[in-house]
Design a protein around this motif. Structure first.
Motif, short mmCIF file in Angstrom:
data_model
loop_
_atom_site.label_atom_id
_atom_site.label_comp_id
_atom_site.label_asym_id
_atom_site.label_seq_id
_atom_site.Cartn_x
_atom_site.Cartn_y
_atom_site.Cartn_z
N LEU A 109 -13.63 -37.99 5.04
CA LEU A 109 -13.84 -38.00 6.50
C LEU A 109 -14.87 -39.06 6.91
O LEU A 109 -14.72 -39.71 7.95
CB LEU A 109 -14.28 -36.62 6.97
CG LEU A 109 -13.21 -35.53 6.91
CD1 LEU A 109 -13.83 -34.16 7.14
CD2 LEU A 109 -12.10 -35.80 7.93
N ASP A 111 -12.55 -38.07 14.90
CA ASP A 111 -11.39 -38.06 15.80
C ASP A 111 -10.32 -37.16 15.20
O ASP A 111 -9.59 -37.56 14.30
CB ASP A 111 -10.89 -39.50 15.94
CG ASP A 111 -9.79 -39.65 16.97
OD1 ASP A 111 -9.40 -38.65 17.57
OD2 ASP A 111 -9.32 -40.79 17.17
N THR A 112 -10.24 -35.93 15.70
CA THR A 112 -9.45 -34.87 15.04
C THR A 112 -8.31 -34.40 15.93
O THR A 112 -8.50 -34.15 17.11
CB THR A 112 -10.36 -33.68 14.69
OG1 THR A 112 -11.45 -34.15 13.90
CG2 THR A 112 -9.61 -32.61 13.92
N ARG A 142 -6.22 -42.20 8.29
CA ARG A 142 -6.62 -40.83 8.62
C ARG A 142 -6.84 -40.03 7.33
O ARG A 142 -6.10 -40.19 6.37
CB ARG A 142 -5.53 -40.09 9.40
CG ARG A 142 -5.12 -40.68 10.73
CD ARG A 142 -4.00 -39.80 11.30
NE ARG A 142 -3.29 -40.43 12.40
CZ ARG A 142 -3.52 -40.20 13.69
NH1 ARG A 142 -4.48 -39.35 14.02
NH2 ARG A 142 -2.82 -40.80 14.61
N THR A 143 -7.79 -39.13 7.37
CA THR A 143 -7.86 -38.05 6.39
C THR A 143 -6.90 -36.97 6.85
O THR A 143 -6.80 -36.68 8.05
CB THR A 143 -9.29 -37.49 6.30
OG1 THR A 143 -10.17 -38.53 5.89
CG2 THR A 143 -9.36 -36.34 5.31
N ILE A 144 -6.17 -36.38 5.90
CA ILE A 144 -5.16 -35.37 6.25
C ILE A 144 -5.47 -34.09 5.48
O ILE A 144 -5.64 -34.11 4.26
CB ILE A 144 -3.74 -35.86 5.91
CG1 ILE A 144 -3.43 -37.16 6.66
CG2 ILE A 144 -2.70 -34.79 6.25
CD1 ILE A 144 -2.30 -37.95 6.07
N LYS A 173 -11.36 -40.12 10.94
CA LYS A 173 -10.21 -39.52 11.63
C LYS A 173 -9.63 -38.41 10.78
O LYS A 173 -9.54 -38.53 9.56
CB LYS A 173 -9.13 -40.58 11.89
CG LYS A 173 -9.53 -41.66 12.87
CD LYS A 173 -8.37 -42.61 13.13
CE LYS A 173 -8.76 -43.66 14.16
NZ LYS A 173 -7.64 -44.59 14.44
N LEU A 174 -9.20 -37.33 11.43
CA LEU A 174 -8.65 -36.18 10.72
C LEU A 174 -7.39 -35.68 11.39
O LEU A 174 -7.36 -35.45 12.60
CB LEU A 174 -9.69 -35.04 10.68
CG LEU A 174 -9.24 -33.71 10.07
CD1 LEU A 174 -8.78 -33.87 8.62
CD2 LEU A 174 -10.36 -32.67 10.15
N LEU A 175 -6.34 -35.54 10.58
CA LEU A 175 -5.08 -34.93 11.03
C LEU A 175 -4.94 -33.60 10.30
O LEU A 175 -4.91 -33.55 9.06
CB LEU A 175 -3.90 -35.85 10.71
CG LEU A 175 -2.50 -35.32 11.02
CD1 LEU A 175 -2.34 -34.97 12.49
CD2 LEU A 175 -1.43 -36.34 10.58
N GLU A 232 -5.79 -40.01 0.97
CA GLU A 232 -6.80 -39.27 1.76
C GLU A 232 -6.27 -37.91 2.19
O GLU A 232 -6.69 -37.34 3.19
CB GLU A 232 -7.22 -40.09 2.99
CG GLU A 232 -7.72 -41.50 2.69
CD GLU A 232 -9.10 -41.55 2.05
OE1 GLU A 232 -9.74 -40.49 1.92
OE2 GLU A 232 -9.54 -42.66 1.69
N THR A 233 -5.31 -37.36 1.42
CA THR A 233 -4.73 -36.05 1.75
C THR A 233 -5.33 -34.96 0.86
O THR A 233 -5.42 -35.12 -0.36
CB THR A 233 -3.20 -36.06 1.56
OG1 THR A 233 -2.62 -37.01 2.45
CG2 THR A 233 -2.60 -34.69 1.85
N THR A 250 -12.98 -42.43 6.82
CA THR A 250 -11.93 -42.68 7.81
C THR A 250 -12.37 -42.41 9.25
O THR A 250 -11.91 -43.08 10.17
CB THR A 250 -10.70 -41.80 7.53
OG1 THR A 250 -11.06 -40.41 7.71
CG2 THR A 250 -10.17 -42.01 6.12
#
Length: 340
Positions: free
Chosen positions: A45, A76-77, A95-97, A50-52, A121-122, A48
């Motif tokens: 996180l 940014d989630t 993105r981090t997933i 960003k988080l999905l 990044e998953t 990146t």
């Protein structure tokens, strides 16, 4: 009926009782055992920004509940159902997933990895260490194994504890949330149950606690087999107020945060419609006249969620038991949804 004239507790609800009895201990154990993988997720996180958050059913409700917590840290989630990501995907690069599935075996989880291959990044969040998800992605695994009962209870609390480990690795103080897990507040649900005794269905709503409202609506629907649903507070205000009246119950969630005033305004409006109104309240604000208020120690974020969720679970179970003979035994669904 048994010999004393008492209604025998349905097997499905007894199974849920067993899960709930373990949830606080399993949540604390999950938090403590997740530190190493949580640090890796937190490092992703930080890379990146960003988080999905992807999941289905109760897992998506958890994602919705933690969405604002990550946003508050400048990440940014966005949380969307995994089925939606499969059909109209957000872009994955950068993105981090987090893919969340209590069983780790849901049809959408398997298809998403098969179609995308996942990314570097998953991360997975699951209760089952031997599942497809845990074998396919580096995963935070909750304690206590797979949840056996139909409606999600323990799996929600345990998954929130995994998020608490990640948030702690990002620098948030977990003390308040852990204190709630270690000393749960016992709140009497009888007044709330009485208020909802004659309603046909329930709508739940919140602002920052909207994800918890969505989790409750899902459980109410699964167990009572009535179309209970959830609308974020602003969305409830924009038109759907038309449905409110004496036969529609309203359950609102108010925490000690900057949206509490908006929830208060909705409580007042709901009471004015004649709708039986129940408030899960950790705001520290005064109760609103005409609403049934279940009061908790002032809290926000995961501390508020951990306080309210088990009480909300008891309410949804009692609501269903009063309406359905075999509550807790699915007739049209399965615990692990293997078809899309």
């Amino acid at each position: 009926m048994n010999m004393t004239g008492q209604k025998t507790r349905p097997a499905g609800l007894a199974a849920i009782d067993r899960e709930m009895a373990r949830q606080h201990g399993d949540a604390i154990a999950s938090y403590e055992s997740a530190a190493e993988m949580a640090a890796k997720a937190a490092a992703s996180l930080k890379r990146t920004g960003k988080l999905l958050l992807l999941g289905m059913g109760g897992s998506h409700a958890v994602n919705r509940a933690v969405e604002p917590l990550y946003r508050a840290l400048g990440i940014d989630t966005i949380a969307i159902p995994l089925s939606e990501q499969l059909g109209q995907p957000l872009l994955l690069p950068g993105r981090t997933i987090f893919v969340t599935s209590q069983s780790g075996e849901s049809a959408e989880v398997v298809r998403w990895f098969n179609e995308t291959g996942g990314t570097d990044e998953t991360f997975g969040l699951t209760l089952e260490g031997h599942s497809f998800l845990a074998k396919t992605a580096p995963s935070l695994v909750g304690a206590g194994g797979t949840e056996l009962a139909f409606a999600a209870t323990r799996s929600l609390t345990v998954t929130f504890a995994l998020h608490l480990a990640i948030l702690a690795a990002l620098g948030q103080d977990p003390a308040a949330a852990l204190a709630v897990l270690k000393s749960p507040q016992d709140v009497d649900i009888a007044p709330a149950l009485s208020a909802l005794a004659t309603v046909e269905t329930v709508v739940t709503s919140g602002r920052k606690l909207q994800g918890v409202a969505e989790a409750l609506a899902l459980g109410l629907t699964e167990l009572s087999r009535r179309p209970c649903f959830s609308l974020e507070g602003g969305q409830l205000r924009h038109g759907p107020m038309e449905m409110l009246g004496p036969n529609i119950g309203v359950v609102l969630f108010r925490g000690r945060d900057n949206t509490a005033g908006l929830v208060t305004a909705m409580i007042v409006s709901a009471v004015e419609t004649g709708a039986p109104t129940v408030v899960f309240d950790a705001s520290g604000e005064e109760p609103v006249a005409g609403a049934v208020t279940l009061r908790f120690e002032p809290a926000a974020g995961l501390a508020a969620i951990f306080a309210m969720l088990p009480v909300a679970q008891r309410l949804m179970i009692a609501f269903a038991e009063a309406r359905v003979d075999n509550a807790g035994t699915p007739v049209r669904s399965t615990k692990i949804t293997r078809s899309e």
